[in-house]
Design a protein around this motif. Structure first.
Motif, PDB file in Angstrom:
ATOM      1  N   GLN A 166       0.824  -1.214   0.000  1.00  0.00           N
ATOM      2  CA  GLN A 166       0.000   0.000   0.000  1.00  0.00           C
ATOM      3  C   GLN A 166       0.856   1.262   0.000  1.00  0.00           C
ATOM      4  O   GLN A 166       0.533   2.235  -0.657  1.00  0.00           O
ATOM      5  CB  GLN A 166      -0.935  -0.009   1.211  1.00  0.00           C
ATOM      6  CG  GLN A 166      -1.962   1.105   1.216  1.00  0.00           C
ATOM      7  CD  GLN A 166      -2.933   0.964   2.368  1.00  0.00           C
ATOM      8  OE1 GLN A 166      -2.554   0.644   3.492  1.00  0.00           O
ATOM      9  NE2 GLN A 166      -4.216   1.190   2.098  1.00  0.00           N
ATOM     10  N   ASP A 167       1.966   1.245   0.747  1.00  0.00           N
ATOM     11  CA  ASP A 167       2.866   2.397   0.819  1.00  0.00           C
ATOM     12  C   ASP A 167       4.237   1.949   0.318  1.00  0.00           C
ATOM     13  O   ASP A 167       4.960   1.225   1.005  1.00  0.00           O
ATOM     14  CB  ASP A 167       2.955   2.903   2.260  1.00  0.00           C
ATOM     15  CG  ASP A 167       3.684   4.225   2.373  1.00  0.00           C
ATOM     16  OD1 ASP A 167       4.752   4.364   1.755  1.00  0.00           O
ATOM     17  OD2 ASP A 167       3.194   5.125   3.087  1.00  0.00           O
ATOM     18  N   LYS A 209      -0.834  -3.830   3.190  1.00  0.00           N
ATOM     19  CA  LYS A 209      -2.264  -3.905   3.464  1.00  0.00           C
ATOM     20  C   LYS A 209      -2.681  -5.377   3.487  1.00  0.00           C
ATOM     21  O   LYS A 209      -2.435  -6.109   2.531  1.00  0.00           O
ATOM     22  CB  LYS A 209      -3.058  -3.160   2.380  1.00  0.00           C
ATOM     23  CG  LYS A 209      -4.570  -3.283   2.525  1.00  0.00           C
ATOM     24  CD  LYS A 209      -5.276  -2.609   1.360  1.00  0.00           C
ATOM     25  CE  LYS A 209      -6.790  -2.793   1.441  1.00  0.00           C
ATOM     26  NZ  LYS A 209      -7.476  -2.179   0.271  1.00  0.00           N
TER      27      LYS A 209
END
Length: 284
Positions: A123-124, A193
């Motif tokens: 996700q990041d 995630k």
């Protein structure tokens, strides 16, 4: 705290046109003028060529300039960026992780075998690239640690009263929810995630599996016997009541006890009852 920064890179097609023009100019200039100065364009051409990169669907490129994070390109297509950028590829696709079966002790100390099926995605990209050494290995190790912690927080089963306590076998929905929460907290540092986490395999360890199977069978037999006896008592009571109400036979205490005994034997026995013809009186 540095977070992911999405950036847009220059179109690769524009720079490709510029590259082709420089190549053509270099070749024509050398051939027509024989001027060696045109050779100076070759390093420029090589630098331009290094700047090209492609971002596939559900993929990304993390751009780093001499150790400084400059951003992440998530848009799909053909791009060009500073030739001195280091481009780190990070996949944004959802991934499956089926952990190995590990032997751990449950809350009451019984050795069990357990594994987890995890669906996750990055996700990041900044955290995945720079906050951990290897984010794929980080997912594996932290998932294993979360499974071990979870297994030690619940008993495998509760034979005395299944409703009295949440167990790994009976409370699967609650246990999976707790597992997902635990893994999510552990993987947040890597920008991961968690899409789904659930127990994929659960069983007693081989050294106690046989004994536990016998115990489960014994509990099942006792529960079945209890139901049979409860049903038999109700049937006997109904039979005696019906016989008395219809005045089919008058029961004294001895007759009632004999009738109850015979009916209970017939109803609760494992084998078929063998009838015995009484040629005398009921008490004979």
């Amino acid at each position: 705290m540095i977070m992911e920064k999405e950036v847009k890179a220059s179109s690769g097609y524009t720079m490709l046109f510029v590259l082709l023009v420089l190549i053509a100019a270099t070749i024509i200039g050398i051939i027509m003028t024989m001027n060696p100065l045109f050779l100076l364009l070759i390093p420029v051409i090589l630098l331009i060529m290094v700047g090209f990169f492609i971002v596939n669907p559900n993929s990304s490129k993390v751009l780093v300039l001499f150790g400084a994070y400059k951003g992440t390109v998530k848009e799909n297509g053909f791009f060009w960026a500073n030739p001195f950028y280091r481009k780190i590829k990070i996949s944004l696709r959802a991934r499956n992780f089926d952990s190995e079966r590990v032997k751990v002790n449950d809350k009451i100390g019984n050795p069990i075998l357990i594994n987890v099926i995890l669906v996750w995605q990055v996700q990041d990209t900044y955290k995945s690239a720079f906050d951990v050494d290897n984010y794929v290995e980080f997912v594996r190790v932290q998932t294993d640690a979360a499974v071990r912690k979870l297994a030690g927080s619940y008993p495998y089963d509760n034979f005395d009263d299944e409703q009295a306590e949440l167990t790994l076998r009976s409370g699967m929905d609650e246990v999976n929810e707790a597992l997902e929460t635990e893994i999510t907290e552990r993987l947040a540092i890597a920008g991961i995630k968690v899409m789904e986490a659930r127990i994929g395999y659960l069983a007693y360890a081989p050294e106690i599996a046989s004994a536990m199977l016998k115990r489960q069978q014994a509990v099942a037999i006792v529960a079945a016997r209890k139901k049979i006896v409860e049903g038999a008592v109700g049937m006997v009571e109904d039979a005696l009541t019906q016989l008395s109400e219809d005045n089919i036979i008058d029961f004294d205490d001895d007759k009632r006890a004999s009738m109850v005994s015979n009916l209970m034997v017939v109803l609760c026995g494992d084998k078929e009852a063998i009838p015995v013809v009484n040629a005398g009186t009921l008490n004979g």
